[in-house]
Structures are given as C-alpha cells and as structure tokens.
Design an enzyme around this catalytic site. Structure first.
Site, short mmCIF file in Angstrom:
data_model
loop_
_atom_site.label_atom_id
_atom_site.label_comp_id
_atom_site.label_asym_id
_atom_site.label_seq_id
_atom_site.Cartn_x
_atom_site.Cartn_y
_atom_site.Cartn_z
N HIS A 1 -41.48 17.32 17.25
CA HIS A 1 -41.09 15.97 17.66
C HIS A 1 -42.20 14.96 17.39
O HIS A 1 -42.99 14.65 18.28
CB HIS A 1 -40.75 16.01 19.16
N CYS B 1 -39.26 7.33 21.73
CA CYS B 1 -38.70 8.42 20.92
C CYS B 1 -37.52 7.99 20.06
O CYS B 1 -37.10 8.74 19.18
CB CYS B 1 -38.28 9.58 21.82
#
Length: 362
Positions: free
Chosen positions: A314, A80
């Site tokens: 995301h 991430c």
C-alpha cells in the site's frame, strides 16, 4: 467526456525491507514518462499526482521535470484515496476544457517518509479531523469495525490469503508485466507470498492488544507510483462516466467506499450488477469484507480479480491510481467489448470515500 488512453505503474516494494529504494520523484517520473510514451505524447498540459505522507515540495512538478516534461504540476492529498482523486482532477480539467492532455496518478515512498519529530512538537501521525470529531488511527478503526460487525480474524485472514494468492497467480501468468515499469533492481512486486495458516494463527493483534486485525490482514506500507494519460473523448480507452467523492463519518473511515460507490452508480444511472470489474483499495481485509457486505455484492471475481492492496502493498498516495491502472489492464488491454463498465474506489482517513466509474470505448 474524458478518456484514459494509457496507464502504467511501478513494481511495488514494501517499506522496511531495506533495499532497492527509490525516492518519490524517481518513482513518479518513471511512470509519467512510460505512460506518455505509450500515448505518443511529447508534451502534456498538466501533471496531477496524489501524495499522502511524502516530503512535500509539489512532487508532481518535480516528477514532471524529471520525466522531461515542462508541464506544471499539482499535488493532491486525499490520503489513501489521493491517487484516485488525482485521476478525477485530471478528468475534470479535460472535461472543463482547460487541458487537452493530462498525466494523473500518485506516488508514495513509505521507506523514505520524513520523520515527524521536532522536539516537543513530535507526533506519530497527522491529525485528520479537529476536535470534537473522532480521529481514530486507521488500524484502531479497522479493529473496531471488526468487533462491531463480528468479522473474526479467520475471515480476515481468508481474504488476505485470497489477495496474496491472486497476486501470485497474476505474476505467474504474466498479467502485470505490460503495465509495470522497472525502477531500480526490483523485478516484481515483493509483497505477495504463500501465507501459512499455522503462522497466521499465531499472529498477535497489530494495533490493539488482543485485536483481530493482524500484520497479515493489514496492507503494509510500501513504495510505488502509478500514472494514466487523460485526453478528451473520441479515442479508444476508458471513458470516465462519473466520479463521486463523499465525506462520511470520521469515526468509521473504512466505510467511505460504500457511500461513494452508491453515489457514482446513481450519477451514472447504473447498478453494481452492471459493473464487470471492480478495484477496491483494500487497506484492511475487514474493510473489504464490510464494504462488500454493505453494498450487497457476492464475493466474486469482479472484485480485485488479480489481488489487491493486501497482496501488493500500500503506497498510500499511489494505491488509488494503481486501481485505475488495474482496470485499464483488466478491461482495455484484455479486450473487453465497448460499453463494459469498471469501478475503482478507495477510502481515506478522516472519513472520505472516492469512486470512479469508467467504460470501455473502442
């Protein structure tokens, strides 16, 4: 020192909505081309892109060619934090004198992520640490963090509502328009909405039965891309003051930004009180609440002023680069004076934290 002189991203589409999906090469090529055009560049020395769950095959090189660039490409995987790490790599290439212009960023198409299945070798997700290290799924880790810190679902939902509301307000005010590139028919980020407290109260635990982390307080998997142009110092933009990447406890991956932010501020000789704008990749509301508490900062408009990953969605490999694009918009585009500081930070599976400190130069 290196300077970010242009920054673009795509509108973020939430995976699973079943429409308007573009592949990673198309998404990344769109933002690369737009950022290069903004900077007046017809050629760059390299392209560095973060990518976490895609198809492989060096998407940075594919996207460079699709954008009409003959530059080589390197694809970075810090999960991430991949997009933010890619910007850091691009800055390092400039600072080392190995390039005069680099396009850096990230891309993810969660809706097109390959199935991880091959007979008896099928798996739900990749392993982020080997035995005997802890290797929790991020949703489970978020729920454990909430229990350990006593952060209940009401506080988590309040943060999520704030993120959605801020994204919606930014859309209404047109603050995202100049930074976004149209890809396909998606005319705006599609995640943010008005969250009804009556619905939130009924949501079950998303990862743990009876848990406090719900679908509303966890950022959805999404499709998106972002890119910035990095060149040597001496021009207006965002000067990269310092970068920090920290390996932290894999059992508590949500807290990686705490160590990274402390490290990057120490390297630059500043404190968080000196920083005017912060962009945190808020994969979970509990993460944002715990990180800000550990860093001893108040809940103020410096942090994700126009909302964050909970309200936008995301796209794993891109979200860190989106944070840098947002800093560019909040500081350079908005006219912040020379010397104004900004900070982007993200956590990653396996216990990683990345932070990038920048300052405005005019």
């Amino acid at each position: 020192m290196s300077v970010v002189v242009a920054a673009r991203r795509t509108w973020v589409g939430v995976a699973g909505r079943g429409h308007r999906r573009a592949d990673e090469t198309t998404l990344a090529a769109a933002v690369l081309a737009a950022a290069a055009q903004d900077a007046g560049l017809r050629a760059v020395d390299d392209v560095v892109l973060g990518n976490a769950a895609g198809h492989g095959g060096n998407v940075a090189r594919r996207a460079a060619l699709a954008a009409g660039l003959t530059a080589p490409g390197i694809t970075v995987d810090r999960q991430c934090a991949s997009g933010l790490a890619a910007v850091a790599v691009g800055a390092a290439l400039i600072d080392a004198g190995q390039a005069r212009a680099v396009l850096a960023g990230g891309v993810e198409s969660g809706s097109r992520a390959p199935a991880r299945a091959h007979g008896s070798l099928s798996y739900d997700r990749a392993s982020f640490t080997p035995p005997p290290w802890a290797d929790p799924g991020l949703g489970v880790a978020a729920d454990r963090l909430a229990r350990a810190r006593g952060i209940d679902r009401e506080r988590q939902h309040a943060w999520a509502v704030r993120s959605h509301d801020r994204v919606r307000a930014a859309h209404a005010a047109g603050r995202f328009t100049a930074e976004a590139v149209l890809v396909g028919a998606l005319a705006r980020d599609e995640q943010a909405r008005r969250l009804d407290p009556r619905v939130l109260d009924r949501l079950p635990g998303a990862f743990v039965a009876g848990g406090s982390v719900t679908a509303a307080s966890a950022a959805p998997v999404a499709d998106g891309a972002a890119a910035v142009v990095v060149v040597p110092d001496g021009v207006p933009g965002l000067r990269v003051r310092a970068v920090a990447t920290c390996g932290t406890d894999p059992a508590r991956p949500m807290l990686g930004p705490v160590a990274a932010v402390r490290a990057v501020c120490a390297r630059a000789g500043v404190t968080l009180d000196d920083v005017a704008a912060v962009e945190l990749v808020e994969a979970f509301a509990v993460q944002a609440l715990a990180v800000t508490a550990d860093l001893g900062v108040a809940d103020d408009r410096r942090w994700n002023a126009d909302g964050g990953t909970l309200g936008l969605g995301h796209p794993f490999g891109a979200s860190g680069a989106v944070a840098v694009v947002r800093l560019f918009a909040r500081l350079v585009t908005a006219g912040a004076p020379t010397g104004t500081l900004g900070l982007a930070t993200a956590a990653a599976a396996g216990g990683l934290g990345v932070a990038l400190l920048v300052e405005v130069v005019r």
